[in-house]
Every structure is written in C-alpha cells, then in structure tokens.
Design a protein around this motif. Structure first.
Motif, PDB file in Angstrom:
ATOM      1  N   HIS A  77      34.928   3.922 -47.077  1.00  6.19           N
ATOM      2  CA  HIS A  77      35.751   2.892 -47.989  1.00  6.19           C
ATOM      3  C   HIS A  77      37.203   2.686 -46.964  1.00  6.19           C
ATOM      4  CE1 HIS A  77      34.203   3.229 -51.597  1.00  6.19           C
ATOM      5  NE2 HIS A  77      34.286   4.314 -51.025  1.00  6.19           N
ATOM      6  N   GLN A  78      37.934   3.801 -46.267  1.00  3.08           N
ATOM      7  CA  GLN A  78      39.062   2.925 -45.416  1.00  3.08           C
ATOM      8  C   GLN A  78      38.106   1.785 -44.272  1.00  3.08           C
ATOM      9  OE1 GLN A  78      39.998   6.886 -43.405  1.00  3.08           O
ATOM     10  NE2 GLN A  78      42.434   6.300 -44.087  1.00  3.08           N
ATOM     11  N   PHE A  79      37.298   2.401 -44.031  1.00  2.60           N
ATOM     12  CA  PHE A  79      36.468   1.060 -43.296  1.00  2.60           C
ATOM     13  C   PHE A  79      36.485  -0.363 -43.851  1.00  2.60           C
ATOM     14  CE2 PHE A  79      32.709  -1.004 -41.472  1.00  2.60           C
ATOM     15  CZ  PHE A  79      32.888  -1.034 -39.691  1.00  2.60           C
ATOM     16  N   ILE A  80      35.602  -0.760 -44.948  1.00  4.84           N
ATOM     17  CA  ILE A  80      35.446  -1.106 -46.032  1.00  4.84           C
ATOM     18  C   ILE A  80      36.801  -2.259 -46.106  1.00  4.84           C
ATOM     19  CG2 ILE A  80      34.809  -2.225 -48.214  1.00  4.84           C
ATOM     20  CD1 ILE A  80      32.982   0.045 -48.150  1.00  4.84           C
ATOM     21  N   ASP A  81      38.030  -1.127 -46.404  1.00  5.68           N
ATOM     22  CA  ASP A  81      39.561  -1.862 -46.637  1.00  5.68           C
ATOM     23  C   ASP A  81      39.393  -2.608 -45.221  1.00  5.68           C
ATOM     24  OD1 ASP A  81      39.220  -1.235 -49.308  1.00  5.68           O
ATOM     25  OD2 ASP A  81      40.324   0.957 -48.619  1.00  5.68           O
ATOM     26  N   ASN A  82      39.495  -2.223 -44.192  1.00  8.13           N
ATOM     27  CA  ASN A  82      39.391  -2.762 -42.633  1.00  8.13           C
ATOM     28  C   ASN A  82      38.881  -3.658 -42.949  1.00  8.13           C
ATOM     29  OD1 ASN A  82      41.564  -1.660 -42.047  1.00  8.13           O
ATOM     30  ND2 ASN A  82      41.270   0.264 -41.946  1.00  8.13           N
ATOM     31  N   LEU A  83      37.810  -3.624 -42.513  1.00 12.22           N
ATOM     32  CA  LEU A  83      36.484  -4.775 -42.687  1.00 12.22           C
ATOM     33  C   LEU A  83      36.911  -6.303 -42.400  1.00 12.22           C
ATOM     34  CD1 LEU A  83      33.624  -5.202 -41.613  1.00 12.22           C
ATOM     35  CD2 LEU A  83      32.639  -5.064 -43.684  1.00 12.22           C
ATOM     36  N   PRO A  84      37.388  -6.768 -43.653  1.00 12.54           N
ATOM     37  CA  PRO A  84      38.449  -8.454 -43.170  1.00 12.54           C
ATOM     38  C   PRO A  84      39.132  -8.906 -41.878  1.00 12.54           C
ATOM     39  CG  PRO A  84      37.827  -7.731 -44.994  1.00 12.54           C
ATOM     40  CD  PRO A  84      37.925  -6.213 -44.677  1.00 12.54           C
ATOM     41  N   ASN A  85      39.618  -7.476 -41.387  1.00 14.60           N
ATOM     42  CA  ASN A  85      40.837  -7.780 -40.558  1.00 14.60           C
ATOM     43  C   ASN A  85      40.121  -7.517 -38.998  1.00 14.60           C
ATOM     44  OD1 ASN A  85      42.556  -8.606 -42.123  1.00 14.60           O
ATOM     45  ND2 ASN A  85      42.633  -5.882 -43.404  1.00 14.60           N
ATOM     46  N   ILE A  86      39.005  -6.779 -39.273  1.00 13.79           N
ATOM     47  CA  ILE A  86      38.060  -6.535 -37.807  1.00 13.79           C
ATOM     48  C   ILE A  86      37.919  -7.648 -37.080  1.00 13.79           C
ATOM     49  CG2 ILE A  86      36.762  -5.667 -36.942  1.00 13.79           C
ATOM     50  CD1 ILE A  86      36.252  -3.401 -38.855  1.00 13.79           C
ATOM     51  N   SER A  87      38.397  -7.419 -35.876  1.00 11.88           N
ATOM     52  CA  SER A  87      38.335  -8.876 -35.267  1.00 11.88           C
ATOM     53  C   SER A  87      36.910  -9.582 -34.444  1.00 11.88           C
ATOM     54  CB  SER A  87      39.035  -9.055 -33.293  1.00 11.88           C
ATOM     55  OG  SER A  87      37.918  -7.682 -32.640  1.00 11.88           O
ATOM     56  N   ALA A  88      36.111  -9.802 -34.360  1.00 16.45           N
ATOM     57  CA  ALA A  88      34.846 -10.062 -33.591  1.00 16.45           C
ATOM     58  C   ALA A  88      34.271  -9.373 -32.334  1.00 16.45           C
ATOM     59  CB  ALA A  88      34.871 -11.855 -33.592  1.00 16.45           C
ATOM     60  N   LEU A  89      35.164  -9.234 -31.805  1.00 12.54           N
ATOM     61  CA  LEU A  89      35.197  -8.339 -30.661  1.00 12.54           C
ATOM     62  C   LEU A  89      34.788  -7.052 -30.685  1.00 12.54           C
ATOM     63  CD1 LEU A  89      34.931  -7.965 -27.293  1.00 12.54           C
ATOM     64  CD2 LEU A  89      37.206  -7.540 -27.129  1.00 12.54           C
ATOM     65  N   ASP A  90      35.597  -6.656 -31.691  1.00  9.59           N
ATOM     66  CA  ASP A  90      35.606  -5.300 -32.329  1.00  9.59           C
ATOM     67  C   ASP A  90      34.268  -4.915 -32.691  1.00  9.59           C
ATOM     68  OD1 ASP A  90      38.390  -4.273 -31.626  1.00  9.59           O
ATOM     69  OD2 ASP A  90      38.933  -4.832 -33.153  1.00  9.59           O
ATOM     70  N   MET A  91      34.404  -6.433 -33.846  1.00  8.64           N
ATOM     71  CA  MET A  91      32.611  -5.670 -34.581  1.00  8.64           C
ATOM     72  C   MET A  91      31.567  -5.563 -33.848  1.00  8.64           C
ATOM     73  SD  MET A  91      30.856  -5.467 -37.414  1.00  8.64           S
ATOM     74  CE  MET A  91      32.153  -5.384 -38.455  1.00  8.64           C
ATOM     75  N   ILE A  92      31.533  -6.475 -32.508  1.00  6.86           N
ATOM     76  CA  ILE A  92      30.709  -6.623 -31.901  1.00  6.86           C
ATOM     77  C   ILE A  92      30.349  -4.992 -30.841  1.00  6.86           C
ATOM     78  CG2 ILE A  92      29.319  -7.479 -28.929  1.00  6.86           C
ATOM     79  CD1 ILE A  92      30.851 -10.138 -30.589  1.00  6.86           C
ATOM     80  N   LEU A  93      31.460  -4.397 -30.867  1.00 10.42           N
ATOM     81  CA  LEU A  93      31.192  -3.202 -30.105  1.00 10.42           C
ATOM     82  C   LEU A  93      31.033  -2.087 -31.056  1.00 10.42           C
ATOM     83  CD1 LEU A  93      35.048  -3.424 -27.839  1.00 10.42           C
ATOM     84  CD2 LEU A  93      33.298  -3.400 -26.928  1.00 10.42           C
ATOM     85  N   LEU A  94      31.137  -1.977 -32.116  1.00  6.10           N
ATOM     86  CA  LEU A  94      31.296  -0.989 -32.895  1.00  6.10           C
ATOM     87  C   LEU A  94      29.683  -1.305 -33.908  1.00  6.10           C
ATOM     88  CD1 LEU A  94      33.790  -1.409 -36.141  1.00  6.10           C
ATOM     89  CD2 LEU A  94      33.356   0.339 -34.711  1.00  6.10           C
ATOM     90  N   MET A  95      28.819  -2.812 -33.479  1.00  6.60           N
ATOM     91  CA  MET A  95      27.946  -2.421 -33.395  1.00  6.60           C
ATOM     92  C   MET A  95      26.663  -2.518 -32.323  1.00  6.60           C
ATOM     93  SD  MET A  95      27.012  -6.430 -35.412  1.00  6.60           S
ATOM     94  CE  MET A  95      25.845  -6.108 -35.662  1.00  6.60           C
TER      95      MET A  95
END
Length: 109
Positions: A77-95
C-alpha cells in the motif's frame, strides 16, 4: 470516460484478486492503469494497461505491464500510494532490476 465503474475486467483476472487502484491518463484519455492485488505467500500487485474500447464504451485491460511482490500488505500500500509520483526513470528501473534490492522498493517509501 475515466470512471472506475467503466472498466470491463474479465472474471479470470479478478479470480483471487482485488482492485487496488486505477489511474487514467490526463494526456491520452483512452489509456489508463489498473492495479490488482493478490495474496499468496507474499503480496503481489499486478499492473495492467487499460485501453478505452469505443464499441463497448468501456475501458479494458489489454496488457499486463508488471507484477511487483511485497513482503507485507503495508509495503504494497505504501508503493501504491507513491505510484502516481514515481518518475518514468524510476519505473523503468523497478521493472528491470539488475539485482534484487535488499528491501523491496525502500527508496520509494
């Protein structure tokens, strides 16, 4: 058009899963994201791309983007709460992690 109740989710996707979050693009009104969670020995968040089907007048999941695993429901749920604020670069690195993080997604919490 961007109404959570306006999503046609196939029954097989909802089996043992719960809708956690939906996002709809401000720029591309026909695109969105659906987050479904499931609990196994961990908590898993499945993210799906939504596309607006004009003929059905509904959004439909057309592709699973990624599934993220968490040790606790609180972490998910912390991840979900932060999801709208994650940058595209961070999302690429997470994926596409090169090595598993010590604590899942700790830099986002």
């Amino acid at each position: 058009m961007s109404d959570e109740n306006n999503i046609a989710i196939p029954a097989e996707l909802l089996q043992d899963r719960k809708v956690e979050i939906t996002f709809f693009s401000e720029i591309k009104k026909n695109l969105g994201i659906l987050g479904l969670s499931e609990q196994t020995d961990a908590y898993i968040l499945h993210l799906y791309r939504l596309f607006y089907n004009d003929s059905k007048d509904k959004f439909e999941p057309i592709q699973q983007l990624e599934a993220f695993q968490f040790q606790t429901e609180s972490e998910m749920h912390q991840f979900i709460d932060n999801l709208p604020n994650i940058s595209a670069l961070d999302m690429i690195l997470l994926m596409n992690p090169s090595t598993p993080p010590r604590k899942p997604f700790s830099f986002l919490m």
